[in-house]
Design a protein around this motif. Sequence first.
Motif, PDB file in Angstrom:
ATOM      1  N   LYS A 170    -107.815   1.784  54.816  1.00 47.43           N
ATOM      2  CA  LYS A 170    -107.152   0.834  55.698  1.00 47.43           C
ATOM      3  C   LYS A 170    -107.993   0.498  56.931  1.00 47.43           C
ATOM      4  O   LYS A 170    -107.943  -0.609  57.433  1.00 47.43           O
ATOM      5  CB  LYS A 170    -105.788   1.389  56.135  1.00 47.43           C
ATOM      6  CG  LYS A 170    -104.801   1.563  54.983  1.00 47.43           C
ATOM      7  CD  LYS A 170    -103.413   1.899  55.483  1.00 47.43           C
ATOM      8  CE  LYS A 170    -103.300   3.299  56.032  1.00 47.43           C
ATOM      9  NZ  LYS A 170    -103.364   4.347  54.989  1.00 47.43           N
TER      10      LYS A 170
ATOM     11  N   LYS B 164    -113.672  -0.744  60.502  1.00 42.14           N
ATOM     12  CA  LYS B 164    -113.139  -2.107  60.444  1.00 42.14           C
ATOM     13  C   LYS B 164    -112.284  -2.408  61.682  1.00 42.14           C
ATOM     14  O   LYS B 164    -111.874  -1.507  62.405  1.00 42.14           O
ATOM     15  CB  LYS B 164    -112.283  -2.280  59.183  1.00 42.14           C
ATOM     16  CG  LYS B 164    -113.035  -1.990  57.891  1.00 42.14           C
ATOM     17  CD  LYS B 164    -112.286  -2.506  56.666  1.00 42.14           C
ATOM     18  CE  LYS B 164    -110.989  -1.799  56.406  1.00 42.14           C
ATOM     19  NZ  LYS B 164    -110.341  -2.226  55.142  1.00 42.14           N
ATOM     20  N   ASP B 165    -111.979  -3.682  61.861  1.00 41.33           N
ATOM     21  CA  ASP B 165    -111.086  -4.106  62.944  1.00 41.33           C
ATOM     22  C   ASP B 165    -109.625  -4.134  62.502  1.00 41.33           C
ATOM     23  O   ASP B 165    -108.748  -4.449  63.304  1.00 41.33           O
ATOM     24  CB  ASP B 165    -111.474  -5.509  63.435  1.00 41.33           C
ATOM     25  CG  ASP B 165    -112.699  -5.507  64.337  1.00 41.33           C
ATOM     26  OD1 ASP B 165    -113.046  -4.434  64.852  1.00 41.33           O
ATOM     27  OD2 ASP B 165    -113.299  -6.580  64.523  1.00 41.33           O
ATOM     28  N   ASP B 166    -109.359  -3.789  61.262  1.00 41.33           N
ATOM     29  CA  ASP B 166    -107.995  -3.837  60.746  1.00 41.33           C
ATOM     30  C   ASP B 166    -107.122  -2.781  61.421  1.00 41.33           C
ATOM     31  O   ASP B 166    -107.559  -1.650  61.647  1.00 41.33           O
ATOM     32  CB  ASP B 166    -107.989  -3.586  59.242  1.00 41.33           C
ATOM     33  CG  ASP B 166    -108.741  -4.654  58.462  1.00 41.33           C
ATOM     34  OD1 ASP B 166    -109.686  -5.240  59.013  1.00 41.33           O
ATOM     35  OD2 ASP B 166    -108.395  -4.882  57.290  1.00 41.33           O
TER      36      ASP B 166
ATOM     37  N   THR C 173    -103.217  -1.075  60.917  1.00 39.45           N
ATOM     38  CA  THR C 173    -102.058  -0.981  60.035  1.00 39.45           C
ATOM     39  C   THR C 173    -101.071   0.027  60.598  1.00 39.45           C
ATOM     40  O   THR C 173    -101.438   0.915  61.372  1.00 39.45           O
ATOM     41  CB  THR C 173    -102.458  -0.539  58.614  1.00 39.45           C
ATOM     42  OG1 THR C 173    -102.998   0.783  58.667  1.00 39.45           O
ATOM     43  CG2 THR C 173    -103.484  -1.482  58.005  1.00 39.45           C
TER      44      THR C 173
ATOM     45  N   LYS D 217     -99.661  -5.166  59.371  1.00 37.53           N
ATOM     46  CA  LYS D 217    -101.111  -5.322  59.389  1.00 37.53           C
ATOM     47  C   LYS D 217    -101.519  -6.395  60.387  1.00 37.53           C
ATOM     48  O   LYS D 217    -100.792  -7.347  60.625  1.00 37.53           O
ATOM     49  CB  LYS D 217    -101.628  -5.724  57.994  1.00 37.53           C
ATOM     50  CG  LYS D 217    -101.312  -4.759  56.879  1.00 37.53           C
ATOM     51  CD  LYS D 217    -101.832  -5.282  55.544  1.00 37.53           C
ATOM     52  CE  LYS D 217    -101.471  -4.365  54.400  1.00 37.53           C
ATOM     53  NZ  LYS D 217    -101.936  -4.901  53.092  1.00 37.53           N
ATOM     54  N   ASP D 218    -102.714  -6.207  60.944  1.00 38.16           N
ATOM     55  CA  ASP D 218    -103.304  -7.227  61.803  1.00 38.16           C
ATOM     56  C   ASP D 218    -104.786  -6.911  61.926  1.00 38.16           C
ATOM     57  O   ASP D 218    -105.244  -5.830  61.529  1.00 38.16           O
ATOM     58  CB  ASP D 218    -102.641  -7.248  63.183  1.00 38.16           C
ATOM     59  CG  ASP D 218    -102.827  -8.587  63.904  1.00 38.16           C
ATOM     60  OD1 ASP D 218    -103.577  -9.441  63.384  1.00 38.16           O
ATOM     61  OD2 ASP D 218    -102.228  -8.767  64.975  1.00 38.16           O
ATOM     62  N   VAL D 219    -105.525  -7.852  62.465  1.00 34.56           N
ATOM     63  CA  VAL D 219    -106.930  -7.643  62.770  1.00 34.56           C
ATOM     64  C   VAL D 219    -107.082  -7.691  64.284  1.00 34.56           C
ATOM     65  O   VAL D 219    -106.709  -8.687  64.914  1.00 34.56           O
ATOM     66  CB  VAL D 219    -107.820  -8.703  62.100  1.00 34.56           C
ATOM     67  CG1 VAL D 219    -109.280  -8.528  62.530  1.00 34.56           C
ATOM     68  CG2 VAL D 219    -107.701  -8.608  60.578  1.00 34.56           C
TER      69      VAL D 219
ATOM     70  N   GLU E 251    -109.751  -7.657  67.046  1.00 32.33           N
ATOM     71  CA  GLU E 251    -111.199  -7.817  67.207  1.00 32.33           C
ATOM     72  C   GLU E 251    -111.752  -6.796  68.200  1.00 32.33           C
ATOM     73  O   GLU E 251    -111.231  -6.629  69.294  1.00 32.33           O
ATOM     74  CB  GLU E 251    -111.529  -9.237  67.676  1.00 32.33           C
ATOM     75  CG  GLU E 251    -113.012  -9.545  67.585  1.00 32.33           C
ATOM     76  CD  GLU E 251    -113.313 -11.016  67.777  1.00 32.33           C
ATOM     77  OE1 GLU E 251    -114.500 -11.380  67.686  1.00 32.33           O
ATOM     78  OE2 GLU E 251    -112.376 -11.805  68.030  1.00 32.33           O
TER      79      GLU E 251
ATOM     80  N   LYS F 121    -111.810  -3.518  67.673  1.00 29.59           N
ATOM     81  CA  LYS F 121    -111.223  -2.196  67.467  1.00 29.59           C
ATOM     82  C   LYS F 121    -112.201  -1.271  66.734  1.00 29.59           C
ATOM     83  O   LYS F 121    -112.349  -0.094  67.095  1.00 29.59           O
ATOM     84  CB  LYS F 121    -109.926  -2.315  66.680  1.00 29.59           C
ATOM     85  CG  LYS F 121    -109.334  -0.997  66.192  1.00 29.59           C
ATOM     86  CD  LYS F 121    -108.027  -1.243  65.446  1.00 29.59           C
ATOM     87  CE  LYS F 121    -107.531  -0.004  64.745  1.00 29.59           C
ATOM     88  NZ  LYS F 121    -108.336   0.343  63.548  1.00 29.59           N
TER      89      LYS F 121
END
Length: 253
Positions: A11, A29-31, A33, A40-42, A44, A46
Amino acid sequence: MARRKLIYEGKAKILYEGPEPGTYVQYFKDDATAGNGAKKDVIEGKGVLNNRLSEYFMVGLGNIGIPTHFIRRLNMREQLIRQVEIIPLEVIVRNFAAGSMAKRLGMEEGAALPRPIVEFSYKDDKLGDPLVPEEYIIAFGWASQQDMDDIVSMALRVNDFMSGVMYGVGIKLIDFKIEIGRVWDNEFPRLVVADEISPDCCRLWDIETGQKLDKDVFRQDLGNLADAYTEVARRLGVLPSNVTHRPKPTLIN
């Protein structure tokens, strides 16, 4: 550049085959959860923040003799790590009641526990990462009794280190979770802290105000998650003190 071999995508991170045998490249990742992926979101930046924060904590643990899978940071989003055999458990250390523990036991969030409590959950998103007792872990062969003794000892040492570091910058460590893996030295297994240590897997509250500086900001829609993580990084000296969150944070090399 040759395409890298993908080993695993989770994730929040991706593992690629490393440049040397027995290594992986871990990409953040920038994801974001929550609820085992239900939300869920992104966010930027992170991944950049978590890469640097996890490096900070892994290096700190290594400096006090707690082994980890971390070898070195490669760039803004990637680390070189040792390949480990992950024990299928989340090791949770709680200093104060919060989250699922507070709900299960009807406790007030933030209530101090009489001592740090170590819990274990079975790593399976489809099952909701259920809590499991040591009896299950040993009976199903996920870890031996000696492993469990060593894991509890290691988790409490991590807690001592993390609690002290956070207290020093005005943050209360409510709880956290880590993963433990095995590395093999010849025929002998050795336990190490693996995965990551970041605000994604800790609960962090400002000591004075109670402001949350962890993924609960995202779970509970309390504000901008990147701003919260940036504040943790700034207090720890991972970011310059005059930096506020930008879409692509400026970090100290």
